[in-house]
Motif scaffolding. Sequence first.
Motif, mmCIF file in Angstrom:
data_model
loop_
_atom_site.group_PDB
_atom_site.id
_atom_site.type_symbol
_atom_site.label_atom_id
_atom_site.label_comp_id
_atom_site.label_asym_id
_atom_site.label_seq_id
_atom_site.Cartn_x
_atom_site.Cartn_y
_atom_site.Cartn_z
ATOM 1 N N SER A 1 11.831 -2.210 2.815
ATOM 2 C CA SER A 1 10.375 -2.143 2.856
ATOM 3 C C SER A 1 9.933 -0.896 3.605
ATOM 4 N N THR B 1 4.852 1.391 5.936
ATOM 5 C CA THR B 1 3.422 1.127 5.766
ATOM 6 C C THR B 1 3.147 -0.358 5.566
ATOM 7 N N ARG B 2 4.185 -1.168 5.442
ATOM 8 C CA ARG B 2 4.025 -2.603 5.240
ATOM 9 C C ARG B 2 4.400 -3.327 6.525
ATOM 10 N N ASN B 3 3.639 -4.351 6.911
ATOM 11 C CA ASN B 3 3.966 -5.064 8.141
ATOM 12 C C ASN B 3 4.415 -6.485 7.851
ATOM 13 N N SER C 1 2.379 -8.765 5.376
ATOM 14 C CA SER C 1 2.032 -8.301 4.031
ATOM 15 C C SER C 1 2.342 -9.395 3.015
ATOM 16 N N SER D 1 4.763 -8.525 -2.707
ATOM 17 C CA SER D 1 5.147 -7.116 -2.729
ATOM 18 C C SER D 1 6.666 -7.006 -2.650
ATOM 19 N N SER E 1 10.515 -6.547 -1.766
ATOM 20 C CA SER E 1 11.251 -6.732 -0.533
ATOM 21 C C SER E 1 12.647 -6.157 -0.658
ATOM 22 N N HIS F 1 9.194 -7.668 7.233
ATOM 23 C CA HIS F 1 8.755 -8.155 5.921
ATOM 24 C C HIS F 1 9.951 -8.644 5.103
#
Length: 689
Positions: free
Chosen positions: A359, A362-364, A367, A371, A373, A406
């Motif tokens: 990931s 920009t993804r926490n 999220s 999306s 993984s 994530h």
Amino acid sequence: MSLRHSFFAIASLLGALSLTTSLTATECTVTSPDGQLELLISDEGGLHFRLQQAGELLLTDSPLGLDFAHQISVGPSARIAETTRRQHDGSWTQNFGIRRHIVDRWNELHIHLKNDLPDSAMTPPTVGLIARAYDDGVAIRYTVSPPAGSHEFTLESERTEIHFPDDFRCWLGGESTCAEVTYPATTLSAIPVLSGDTRWQGKPYRGVQPLLVETAKGYLLIAETDLSDWAGMFLSGTGKPAVTLTLAERHDGAAAVIGKGARLSPWRALQVAHSAADLVSSDFLTNLAAPSKIRDTRWIQPGISAWDAWWTGENPSLPQFTGLDARGDTRSHKEYIDFAASMGWPYQLVDWFWYENMSSYTRNLLSPLSSPSGDLQRSVPTIDLRALLAHAKRKKVRLWIWAHSHDIRSFGIEKTMAHFEQLGFAGIKVDFIDSESQEAVQWCEELLASAARHHLMVDLHGIFQPVGWARTWPHFLTQEGVLGNEYSKLPGNRCDAQHTITLPFTRGILGPMDFTPGGFINRTAEEFQVTHPAQVIGTRARQLAMTVINSSPLLVLCDSPRNYRDQPGIEFFRDLPTVWDETVVLEAEVGQHLVLARRSGKRWWLAAMNGEQGSSFQLHLDRLDPQVQNWSLKEFADAVPPSPSAAPSSESPSSPQEIIETTRTWNSAQPLPIHLSPAGGYTAILSAR
């Protein structure tokens, strides 16, 4: 029964034994064991508190209260109904901190509140207060139970404010949800008032704990600790000498906290210190945290870890990836493992870019799981994970492994921990949590519990500042929540001398700090560039000193074997402890300098850092052990140019990388003179002769 829930049963028993009816009383007091601090809580004109030290006001009338769903507020119309008291005089052993023997003495006041609401209002949750006083601080927390006929409550906000008698100088961070901030000096009235578009130093504003205030009598530090199943707090200004406490919102938009059953809020902790030295040496926040949930801690092994090629920013095996995109491969990781083995370090960290479809940063944590993984079971072609584990085992080095929050959430916490335990990793570094919401707190607690079951130590990154978990979960050896050495390689570097000498008095007070010191390409502020291999501001002796001053039971050293091997100063890292039996602060001034000594066994490690000005000190070593007449010193010092006056030289050494290593004997009856360059440092290893 959990410690937090069993508290209510204990409180009920204490109430039956020592209940005091106080329906007509408007004010009650709890005093520190030494009688110097007095916390007064009143219901006159709304619930509020004030704090006195030796009869003088430290804090003026400061509101207390909570706002629940359906426009129910507890505070403005609350009355003190009943009180009970208890006290404690004991001690406990800390195996993974800066002092082994911790004295734990306090007086406590429990307050049951009655809330006078209009007859038409809904039944409010049952709310109370617990106020506790130590000799070096006071703390307040809320107790909340759902209203009759319900199993949960919805908390929307908190009304707590902290009011000072004057517009004092203070230090507060304010730029990030993951507490990677600087702590500039300002005044209380200049702290921004929180609003949707509030900005500070060009960035969205969130007042990141702690707030350190220089009062007329010393220092007062505001923080929270013992956070569990609650929202984290941050601070904002009021335009006056006061701050307000604000709770992080839930990601599901359902307010701040949804509580099921009886709950305790975190402590709102107010640490009081006469001096900067007292501030650094206090155990106040550690004492407030919940005791360890792990009975057998023998598997938890602190120590030094080599990192990987990411920090230095280059890997000859993968020349196409540099700077922020730099990464390790099988060859480079073996190089780091081999160097760790040669230095006697127990660990090496395999950081990001090791698994497929990782990931992005920009993804926490929270999220949407829809999306993409990453696949924690499949390493990238350039890394043979099983070969690395086998090589490390032959070298008697254990590996730590990085993972994106994530991707752990997608794969499942328990499955992730079982997988990494089966492979034989020592610990896990979890990154990009980037939230202090109740959901994020719950997730972190679940992760820590699962890691403990699988005997994996933990390092959390991209996370809020420490909240007492290092005591509650001792396998949680370190964490970020700090603007550390990684910022030396980021555009707009803010990891300068002023920041690094302010950290020990602000973020460093809260708990372990994965600052990742040890940069060996040392530059003055004027010479420094963001480049690769990565550079750091300040002298080499300063980077050595950081490893002692910035407490971290897992000490990750940032630089590469090629920058370390055969370099002056590298031997300081051999046999360097990362947990301590005793700490003594010798000299301290917030944002100016810090000199301290930490003991492990029979030896002491002495460390000093300063700010942007050169400095000199006369150190009284008899404060370490008055029984020792002569010390053997192994010193690592700045190459300070001679000064024609008694004042320290303001000149930098001919090269910040230059370091003077000496071994000598020193009589403890004589003050030990040390000299630091601007952005300098000093370290020594002391043994009794």
